[in-house]
Design a protein around this motif. Structure first.
Motif, PDB file in Angstrom:
ATOM      1  N   TYR A   1       0.596  -0.549   0.101  1.00 16.48           N
ATOM      2  CA  TYR A   1      -0.001   0.270  -0.128  1.00 16.48           C
ATOM      3  C   TYR A   1       1.068   1.364   0.216  1.00 16.48           C
ATOM      4  O   TYR A   1       2.346   1.035   0.855  1.00 16.48           O
ATOM      5  CB  TYR A   1      -1.218  -0.085   1.082  1.00 16.48           C
ATOM      6  CG  TYR A   1      -2.338  -0.966   1.147  1.00 16.48           C
ATOM      7  CD1 TYR A   1      -2.545  -2.276   1.553  1.00 16.48           C
ATOM      8  CD2 TYR A   1      -3.108  -0.304   0.498  1.00 16.48           C
ATOM      9  CE1 TYR A   1      -3.725  -2.384   1.459  1.00 16.48           C
ATOM     10  CE2 TYR A   1      -4.538  -0.585   0.632  1.00 16.48           C
ATOM     11  CZ  TYR A   1      -4.863  -2.205   1.083  1.00 16.48           C
ATOM     12  OH  TYR A   1      -5.783  -2.559   1.041  1.00 16.48           O
TER      13      TYR A   1
ATOM     14  N   LYS B   1      -4.131   0.869  -2.881  1.00 12.59           N
ATOM     15  CA  LYS B   1      -3.160  -0.363  -3.486  1.00 12.59           C
ATOM     16  C   LYS B   1      -1.942  -0.335  -4.494  1.00 12.59           C
ATOM     17  O   LYS B   1      -1.867   0.171  -4.529  1.00 12.59           O
ATOM     18  CB  LYS B   1      -4.353  -1.364  -3.683  1.00 12.59           C
ATOM     19  CG  LYS B   1      -5.617  -1.383  -2.768  1.00 12.59           C
ATOM     20  CD  LYS B   1      -6.651  -2.345  -3.145  1.00 12.59           C
ATOM     21  CE  LYS B   1      -8.208  -2.497  -2.648  1.00 12.59           C
ATOM     22  NZ  LYS B   1      -8.797  -3.153  -2.985  1.00 12.59           N
TER      23      LYS B   1
ATOM     24  N   TYR C   1      -4.564  -7.386   3.924  1.00 10.44           N
ATOM     25  CA  TYR C   1      -3.713  -6.050   4.370  1.00 10.44           C
ATOM     26  C   TYR C   1      -4.347  -5.393   4.079  1.00 10.44           C
ATOM     27  O   TYR C   1      -5.505  -4.741   3.559  1.00 10.44           O
ATOM     28  CB  TYR C   1      -2.146  -5.931   3.703  1.00 10.44           C
ATOM     29  CG  TYR C   1      -0.922  -6.812   4.456  1.00 10.44           C
ATOM     30  CD1 TYR C   1      -1.555  -7.451   2.548  1.00 10.44           C
ATOM     31  CD2 TYR C   1      -0.708  -7.510   4.675  1.00 10.44           C
ATOM     32  CE1 TYR C   1      -0.300  -7.992   2.773  1.00 10.44           C
ATOM     33  CE2 TYR C   1       0.597  -8.053   4.858  1.00 10.44           C
ATOM     34  CZ  TYR C   1       0.288  -8.749   4.082  1.00 10.44           C
ATOM     35  OH  TYR C   1       1.593  -9.841   3.994  1.00 10.44           O
ATOM     36  N   ASN C   2      -4.809  -4.188   5.532  1.00  8.95           N
ATOM     37  CA  ASN C   2      -5.187  -2.408   5.414  1.00  8.95           C
ATOM     38  C   ASN C   2      -4.585  -1.560   6.242  1.00  8.95           C
ATOM     39  O   ASN C   2      -3.699  -2.160   6.914  1.00  8.95           O
ATOM     40  CB  ASN C   2      -6.391  -2.844   6.636  1.00  8.95           C
ATOM     41  CG  ASN C   2      -7.628  -3.356   5.431  1.00  8.95           C
ATOM     42  OD1 ASN C   2      -7.716  -2.982   4.634  1.00  8.95           O
ATOM     43  ND2 ASN C   2      -8.209  -4.452   5.956  1.00  8.95           N
TER      44      ASN C   2
ATOM     45  N   SER D   1      -4.237   3.050   7.085  1.00  7.54           N
ATOM     46  CA  SER D   1      -4.550   3.688   8.066  1.00  7.54           C
ATOM     47  C   SER D   1      -4.178   5.141   8.076  1.00  7.54           C
ATOM     48  O   SER D   1      -2.930   4.841   7.513  1.00  7.54           O
ATOM     49  CB  SER D   1      -5.474   3.980   8.825  1.00  7.54           C
ATOM     50  OG  SER D   1      -4.692   3.623  10.121  1.00  7.54           O
TER      51      SER D   1
ATOM     52  N   GLU E   1      -5.125  -8.604   9.837  1.00 11.31           N
ATOM     53  CA  GLU E   1      -6.497  -9.037   9.991  1.00 11.31           C
ATOM     54  C   GLU E   1      -6.233 -10.938  10.248  1.00 11.31           C
ATOM     55  O   GLU E   1      -6.882 -10.690  11.825  1.00 11.31           O
ATOM     56  CB  GLU E   1      -7.569  -8.699   9.372  1.00 11.31           C
ATOM     57  CG  GLU E   1      -7.979  -7.024   9.205  1.00 11.31           C
ATOM     58  CD  GLU E   1      -8.475  -6.667  10.382  1.00 11.31           C
ATOM     59  OE1 GLU E   1      -8.687  -6.745  11.509  1.00 11.31           O
ATOM     60  OE2 GLU E   1      -7.954  -4.709  10.620  1.00 11.31           O
TER      61      GLU E   1
END
Lengths: 118, 113
Positions: free
Chosen positions: B47, B57, B64-65, B67, B79
């Motif tokens: 990312y 992305k 994955y994430n 912020s 997660e």
């Protein structure tokens, strides 16, 4: 999209001999070019970069690289290697035309493991 | 100036657990990135972010994430950890062509068992 090919996964060289690590890239737009070194279990350290101007770029630790636009290559050279040069070397490119003039992120080659033999 | 700081340096996770890899830079850089490095491979972009509140992305974002609530911090979230996420993770920021170009953190070595 870009791609980077490092032609040799491993290069054994005797100490004090010259070395060349090869890098070819593919891109439809202009790029910045970088070489990084990674010592075992460490992060990436910038050796040198090409942005524009002179095609021969000098970096740290006695390394230099030459940008060849017609051959889309950016080979790394050192005239005399030392045991301490044993490491993984990565060639990388970033697209100049995108987000912020080079800030699109890097595309890396798979790396070349330089092995210095005494 | 500490540059780009990553924590933790090492972590072992069990399959299905979650965790956050932290990345902080004190250089006021807008552009930040997460990469992963698998054995025998170069780094691949997971990312990236062009500023607070804006993320996108990269090449390998699945699982994955991210912020970006502040300019300084760019955490990466896993997660449901899977063995395929065993890797070394590097955070980086863009210094601009006048500087080094990209500044990297020292990495987080993650093992999922």
């Amino acid at each position: 999209a870009q791609s980077v090919t490092q032609l040799d996964s491993q290069v054994p060289v005797f100490e004090e001999a010259p070395v060349e690590l090869r890098c070819n890239y593919s891109s439809s737009v202009s790029v910045y070019l970088f070489w990084y070194v990674q010592y075992p279990n460490q992060g990436l350290q910038l050796l040198l970069k090409y942005l524009s101007g002179s095609t021969l770029v000098k970096g740290i630790n006695g390394f230099e690289a030459e940008f060849n636009k017609s051959q889309t290559s950016f080979h790394l050279r050192k005239p005399s290697v030392h045991i301490s040069d044993t490491a993984e070397y990565f060639c990388a490119v970033s697209d100049i035309v995108g987000l912020g003039g080079g800030a699109d992120g890097l595309t890396f080659g798979k790396g070349t493991h330089l092995i210095i033999q005494p | 100036n500490a540059g780009v700081t990553q924590t933790p340096k090492f972590r072992i996770l069990k399959i299905g657990q979650s965790m956050t890899l932290q990345c902080t830079q004190d250089m006021n850089h807008n552009y930040m990135y997460w990469y992963r490095q698998d054995p025998g491979m170069g780094l691949k972009l997971i990312y990236y972010s062009v500023g607070a509140g804006i993320t996108d992305k990269g090449e390998v974002p699945n699982g994955y994430n991210v912020s970006r609530s502040t300019t300084e911090d760019f955490p990466l979230r896993l997660e449901l950890a899977a063995p395929s996420q065993t890797s070394v993770y590097f955070c980086a920021s863009w210094t601009g062509p006048e500087g080094e170009g990209y500044t990297f953190g020292s990495g987080t070595r993650l093992t999922v068992v």
